[in-house]
Write a protein that holds these residues in place. Structure first.
Motif, PDB file in Angstrom:
ATOM      1  N   LEU A 186      -5.536  49.797 -20.687  1.00 15.71           N
ATOM      2  CA  LEU A 186      -5.285  49.011 -21.109  1.00 15.71           C
ATOM      3  C   LEU A 186      -5.492  48.233 -19.661  1.00 15.71           C
ATOM      4  CD1 LEU A 186      -4.379  46.359 -22.789  1.00 15.71           C
ATOM      5  CD2 LEU A 186      -1.670  47.583 -22.113  1.00 15.71           C
ATOM      6  N   VAL A 187      -6.093  47.058 -19.435  1.00 16.28           N
ATOM      7  CA  VAL A 187      -6.819  45.891 -18.114  1.00 16.28           C
ATOM      8  C   VAL A 187      -5.488  45.515 -18.438  1.00 16.28           C
ATOM      9  CG1 VAL A 187      -8.215  43.869 -17.327  1.00 16.28           C
ATOM     10  CG2 VAL A 187      -9.652  45.710 -19.251  1.00 16.28           C
ATOM     11  N   GLU A 188      -5.093  45.510 -16.545  1.00 11.46           N
ATOM     12  CA  GLU A 188      -4.071  44.828 -16.026  1.00 11.46           C
ATOM     13  C   GLU A 188      -4.486  43.416 -15.653  1.00 11.46           C
ATOM     14  OE1 GLU A 188      -1.269  47.819 -14.605  1.00 11.46           O
ATOM     15  OE2 GLU A 188      -0.794  49.323 -16.375  1.00 11.46           O
ATOM     16  N   ARG A 194     -16.091  40.209 -20.244  1.00 14.86           N
ATOM     17  CA  ARG A 194     -16.108  40.701 -19.476  1.00 14.86           C
ATOM     18  C   ARG A 194     -14.811  41.043 -19.854  1.00 14.86           C
ATOM     19  NH1 ARG A 194     -18.501  40.547 -13.665  1.00 14.86           N
ATOM     20  NH2 ARG A 194     -19.662  39.368 -13.627  1.00 14.86           N
ATOM     21  N   ALA A 195     -14.041  42.288 -19.198  1.00 19.34           N
ATOM     22  CA  ALA A 195     -12.491  42.697 -19.688  1.00 19.34           C
ATOM     23  C   ALA A 195     -11.574  41.704 -19.197  1.00 19.34           C
ATOM     24  CB  ALA A 195     -12.484  43.808 -18.791  1.00 19.34           C
ATOM     25  N   GLN A 196     -10.235  41.265 -19.411  1.00 17.91           N
ATOM     26  CA  GLN A 196      -9.336  40.729 -19.151  1.00 17.91           C
ATOM     27  C   GLN A 196      -8.492  41.455 -19.084  1.00 17.91           C
ATOM     28  OE1 GLN A 196     -10.286  37.776 -17.957  1.00 17.91           O
ATOM     29  NE2 GLN A 196     -12.816  37.878 -18.374  1.00 17.91           N
ATOM     30  N   PRO A 197      -7.120  40.635 -18.839  1.00 13.29           N
ATOM     31  CA  PRO A 197      -6.123  41.498 -18.937  1.00 13.29           C
ATOM     32  C   PRO A 197      -5.994  41.668 -20.255  1.00 13.29           C
ATOM     33  CG  PRO A 197      -5.488  40.321 -17.075  1.00 13.29           C
ATOM     34  CD  PRO A 197      -7.013  39.981 -17.685  1.00 13.29           C
ATOM     35  N   GLY A 198      -5.656  42.664 -20.857  1.00 10.22           N
ATOM     36  CA  GLY A 198      -4.798  43.060 -21.912  1.00 10.22           C
ATOM     37  C   GLY A 198      -6.257  43.470 -22.797  1.00 10.22           C
TER      38      GLY A 198
END
Length: 571
Positions: free
Chosen positions: A495-497, A535-539
């Motif tokens: 999970l990206v923070e 691009r991966a984002q928080p959440g």
């Protein structure tokens, strides 16, 4: 780090009426100290406290407006009054972070504004910890800094009020109020509803305190204001207090008896967090898996759950109530894309239905905190933990059989009363045998009011405690590195923070086992749409292939963005 709760009935009563602070009360009114003060003269040690210790002198519950002090008018809420500005500073465990949000929600309702700049504040509140002496010393040091700030406050401005909240307030009320006359208000963990009144008393030039414990207060009807950066994760308090009475622990005396929030209020809060886009919720409590909702009469007929095999308690079995397995089941059904964790549990409360549920539900993290405290049966008995080394290891094996690939964390205390070198080596060997992924290790710090304070001797010298602690930390890191290196070459759901603290070109997050993972901030495919680059984002959930590992961190390369459900289906 958790918002909003809805009103579900009147708050629990305080055990006695709170008043503005006067002269120190006699020792009998402050709670029995036993014969600890006579130890240096060889007097016999007095009997240690039990769960009745903090119930002495309980008065009848207040009626009418007294039962809901947060509804009283305060200086900040008066017509035409300038809003008061509050600065909140948090020390200690995640429960204190939760307390900070509750306190702020109450003050915000009464017209206060919040600032992140200390110099702008009219009210400075420190939410404190009392678990170890070092934590309390940090507060005393901070108060010296605030003393200078208070002295510099210009006469033209409102006077600066300083308050101590939380566990240290509960434990050291008189000492805080009368040491250098610096602190204006003191509020224990069950008295946050009374903060507006206490601050109004302080406005009149008096010190004010409420450190009374409640048998019912859970703040179930208070809507906490979420303060976590990014809003990706949140903590939801489900119960307060502890009944275990471990001999080293101050928590029962600073936070009181166990009491649980109604399940309905918890489910509502988790649903609101899901609607706000939160992707991970941690259920929070001092003894979280002892949860027992008695809010409805028809809950009272349930049988007491079975303890983990080989475990016991200092109290009788408690029949009735909806238990943790029921809560965990209901919470995990709210949002299949929301991860569920819980902390801090006691090893005694892991019935098979809880372990089976963790294994079956893809959104309940396969990670358990199993606080051991010591690897020596003799020390565990002195600690009143309710299990032997052998019973603990049997539980570890049962957990790993029930939940393949589970990540384990634990707590350990170095240098507890009477700990010998042989006892210490048994703890070392337990660390090696279990091979935890995450560990929290501390030197023993004796706390007043605890059973150890009254009945045991803090006889391990400080230098030996420190040496043993360093040895435990070294062994833990060695074994955690081995455990984490086993993940190299495998993919982890993360999970990206947000951005990594050490590099703006990298992101960080946590895997299912709650281990930090670092990976490049790069374009990747979306598993739902292989043609799209994102691009991966928080959440976001991403798959990361691990390329290296240390005792605390995994590093890897991004594979793709995905979802919890999709990842579970591909296993």
């Amino acid at each position: 780090m958790r918002p909003w709760r809805r009103a579900l009935g009147a708050a629990g009563p305080f055990l006695a009426a709170a008043t503005a602070a006067g002269p120190p009360r006699p020792a009998a009114a402050r709670g029995a100290r036993g014969g600890a003060g006579e130890r240096g003269r060889g007097a016999a040690l007095a009997a240690g406290p039990d769960l009745r210790h903090f119930l002495r002198g309980a008065a009848a519950p207040p009626a009418g407006p007294e039962a809901r002090p947060e509804q009283r008018p305060c200086a900040a809420a008066g017509p035409g009054a300038a809003p008061r500005t509050v600065y909140l500073e948090t020390y200690g465990c995640q429960m204190n972070v939760n307390d900070t949000e509750i306190a702020w929600a109450i003050l915000q309702k009464h017209g206060y504004t919040r600032t992140k700049a200390l110099e702008e504040a009219d009210v400075i509140l420190l939410v404190t910890c009392s678990v170890r002496e070092k934590a309390e010393q940090a507060i005393w040091n901070r108060l010296q800094h605030l003393k200078a700030l208070k002295a510099r406050r210009h006469q033209a401005r409102l006077p600066l009020h300083i308050g101590i909240l939380g566990c240290m307030a509960e434990r050291l009320k008189e000492k805080i109020l009368h040491r250098e006359k610096l602190v204006d208000i003191v509020a224990g963990p069950d008295a946050y509803r009374d903060l507006p009144r206490l601050l109004a008393v302080a406005d009149s030039g008096q010190q004010a305190a409420n450190v009374l414990l409640s048998l019912e207060e859970t703040y179930a009807d208070v809507l906490p204001v979420q303060t976590s950066a990014g809003g990706t994760t949140a903590f939801v308090s489900i119960m307060r207090g502890c009944d275990n009475m471990c001999s080293y622990c101050i928590v029962p005396f600073t936070r009181g008896r166990e009491r649980s929030r109604p399940i309905a209020s918890i489910l509502q809060e988790v649903k609101m967090l899901s609607d706000q886009g939160v992707k991970e919720v941690t259920l929070l409590g001092q003894n979280v898996n002892s949860f027992r909702d008695m809010s409805e009469v028809h809950f009272h007929s349930a049988a007491a759950p079975v303890l983990s095999r080989g475990f016991s308690t200092v109290y009788k079995a408690k029949p009735g109530g909806l238990r943790f397995a029921h809560l965990l089941d209901q919470v995990s059904r709210i949002d299949p894309e929301m991860r569920i964790r819980f902390t801090s549990p006691h090893p005694k409360d892991f019935p098979d239905e809880v372990l089976q549920l963790i294994q079956e539900r893809h959104n309940i993290c396969k990670q358990l905190h199993l606080p051991a405290q010591s690897g020596s049966t003799r020390v565990l008995e002195a600690m009143r933990r309710g299990y032997t080394r052998e019973a603990y290891l049997e539980l570890v094996h049962h957990v790993r059989d029930s939940i393949p690939g589970v990540s384990l964390s634990s707590d350990f205390i170095a240098g507890f009363c009477g700990e010998t070198e042989e006892d210490h080596q048994q703890t070392v060997s337990l660390l090696r045998e279990v091979r935890y992924n995450v560990g929290f290790l501390f030197a023993y710090s004796m706390r007043q009011k605890t059973r150890a304070y009254h009945r045991l001797q803090d006889d391990v010298p400080a230098d030996i405690k420190q040496r043993r602690l360093e040895e435990l930390i070294t062994v833990f890191r060695e074994e955690a590195s081995r455990a984490n290196r086993a993940m190299v070459g495998h993919s982890q759901l993360v999970l990206v923070e947000g951005p990594s603290k050490r590099s703006t070109s990298e992101l960080c997050g946590r895997n299912d086992g709650n281990i930090k993972v670092i990976f490049p901030d790069a374009e990747i495919e979306d598993a739902a749409d292989c043609k799209a680059l994102v691009r991966a984002q928080p959440g976001d959930y991403v798959l990361v292939k691990v390329t290296s590992a240390s005792s605390q961190t995994l590093k890897g390369v991004l594979l793709c963005r995905t979802t919890l459900s999709h990842s579970a289906a591909c296993r």
